[in-house]
Design an enzyme around this catalytic site. Sequence first.
Site, PDB file in Angstrom:
ATOM      1  N   GLU A  64      64.503  24.055  21.832  1.00  0.00           N
ATOM      2  CA  GLU A  64      63.992  25.472  21.107  1.00  0.00           C
ATOM      3  C   GLU A  64      64.415  26.766  21.914  1.00  0.00           C
ATOM      4  OE1 GLU A  64      59.611  25.090  21.249  1.00  0.00           O
ATOM      5  OE2 GLU A  64      59.613  24.260  23.098  1.00  0.00           O
ATOM      6  N   CYS A 117      61.390  19.102  14.308  1.00  0.00           N
ATOM      7  CA  CYS A 117      59.838  19.244  14.147  1.00  0.00           C
ATOM      8  C   CYS A 117      59.466  20.777  13.757  1.00  0.00           C
ATOM      9  CB  CYS A 117      58.904  18.618  15.543  1.00  0.00           C
ATOM     10  SG  CYS A 117      59.267  19.632  16.918  1.00  0.00           S
TER      11      CYS A 117
END
Length: 583
Positions: free
Chosen positions: A440, A511
């Site tokens: 991320e 996700c």
Amino acid sequence: MDKTESKEVVLRGIGGAPGICIGKAYLVDREGVDLIKRYAIVDRDIPAEVNRFKNAVKKAKDELKAVVESLGEDFSSQVDILETHLVLFKDKLLYGKTIDSITQDKINAEWALKKVTRQVKTMFQRMEDDYLKSRVADISQVSEQIMRQLMGAQDIKISDIRMRVILVAHDLSPADTSQIQLEHIKGFVTDRGGRDSHTSIIAKSLNIPAVTGLGTATVNVQNDDILIVDGSTGQLIINPEEDTLFRYEERRAQYEQYRALITRESHLPSVTLDGHAMKLMANIELVEEVVSVRDNVAHGVGLFRTEFIYIDQKRFPTEDELFDRYKEAVELITPQPVTIRTLDINGDKVLPYFKNIGEENPALGLRAVRFSLQRPEIFLTQIRAILRAAAFGNIRLLIPMITCVEEIIEVKELLNRAIMDLTREEMVFNKDIPLGIMIEVPSAAIMADELAKYVDFFSIGTNDLIQYSLAIDRNNRQVAHLYRPLNPAVLRLIKMVVDAAHRQNIIVTICGEMAGDPLNVPVLMGLGFTELSMNPGSIPVIKQVIRKLNYQDVCKTAKKVLGMDNTEEIYQFVHSTYTETLQ
């Protein structure tokens, strides 16, 4: 803002979660504490004003004492912090000077407290000593507690709402949204936030309409106003005219019919027209959401955000408390996997009982795995609970915000330490669980080839990856429109991660909220994903989209998109190519 000749007012924001709801407004704006007015007081009223201030201090102090007494011996660090706050309630710099200001300046207690707090904070910020500088956060928190008592303001208690209403707030924290009860809350609107802000994620998970980034909702809306919230278009209509109300009632009924139809088809497989299968998993934040995971026929839980178990407490939860919650979730989902992400706090999620140093930019500070590695005793407690729960089902362990190889090595050392301790204690547990990391931040994407050698799977968290790659605060309404998942830079980073995972033969999933948007699905499939994880309510829609696609075609789409250098051009191309599919 558009106004007609009538009282109807239309505000335009960002669609946080799709759907339409109509109902009465319920303001939970806590900004009122900041709306402090100054007024003069005459000599004879000075003693009464001083007493009003002293009573506010006493009430705030008594409330804090009750919290301190509720904490056990295992939480000495929190007790120390709160006891420091108790001392500050009678600190001469804050308490004494406020009384002096009321008396000498002949002003109301609220204004005197605000003035003195600002002066004291400025004084401490100028000091060179780091410890003294850190007291600024303590002073602010104590001052706010006293101010709330002076103004009669109460903390938001959404769980106490017993009416069918639409929440209107400047912002909603994770603690606030975790209290939402569906039988009472139809939807919500906020001044702050963006499409993939935390409030939007919660709304999608709960399947309630939301509009964020409105800017002035709390100024324009009054309690009991009739509202129409259109989470699909990002519109809030205040006190609608009769024909507007009729039109939106029809649209709401149509949307609910559509949702009912795709929900009935949830059991159908997520397989393309040419036989390419996709796994669709669910993102959850509470164990109670497991029901929704099963109802929407997900292939397991691709992301279990564990912060809310911590946020709902007045202290750090014990190992047994965590174990019980994880075990419950795993047993309800078995044999499907449950991917448990370790604690990710200090970004947009703050624990009320943990002293925050007051970082200027918490998104770039001590959050996620950085916090866990700095507080190994908290991390080990959670790891032990996860390993114990893994004896009762299929668990995957996910570590958030990894930026380099060194962090993975340190995590694995602590994981091995937990395994050795549990073995020595003869506890029932499972040490053979897959270890994954969240990709991320750009550094992790760039180093994906090396990181893949240390783990069993990647999970790309696009919410933060987009934010960090494009330098966009997704909660800032002034730049939220720039937060676009199909930005060419973001797509190239994602492709880099997917290719690295495939080279090392490890699983890669996505996700972030990007996975739950139908428009993104053809591109993500074409980039090489076989697993997507999203809020449970999005699964039926995405399944329906996949069943209309041809895998060979989406691979060509992805290849073409990767050659484009313009975000708007990419969106127009995907829209035009899949208009019929996405309807």
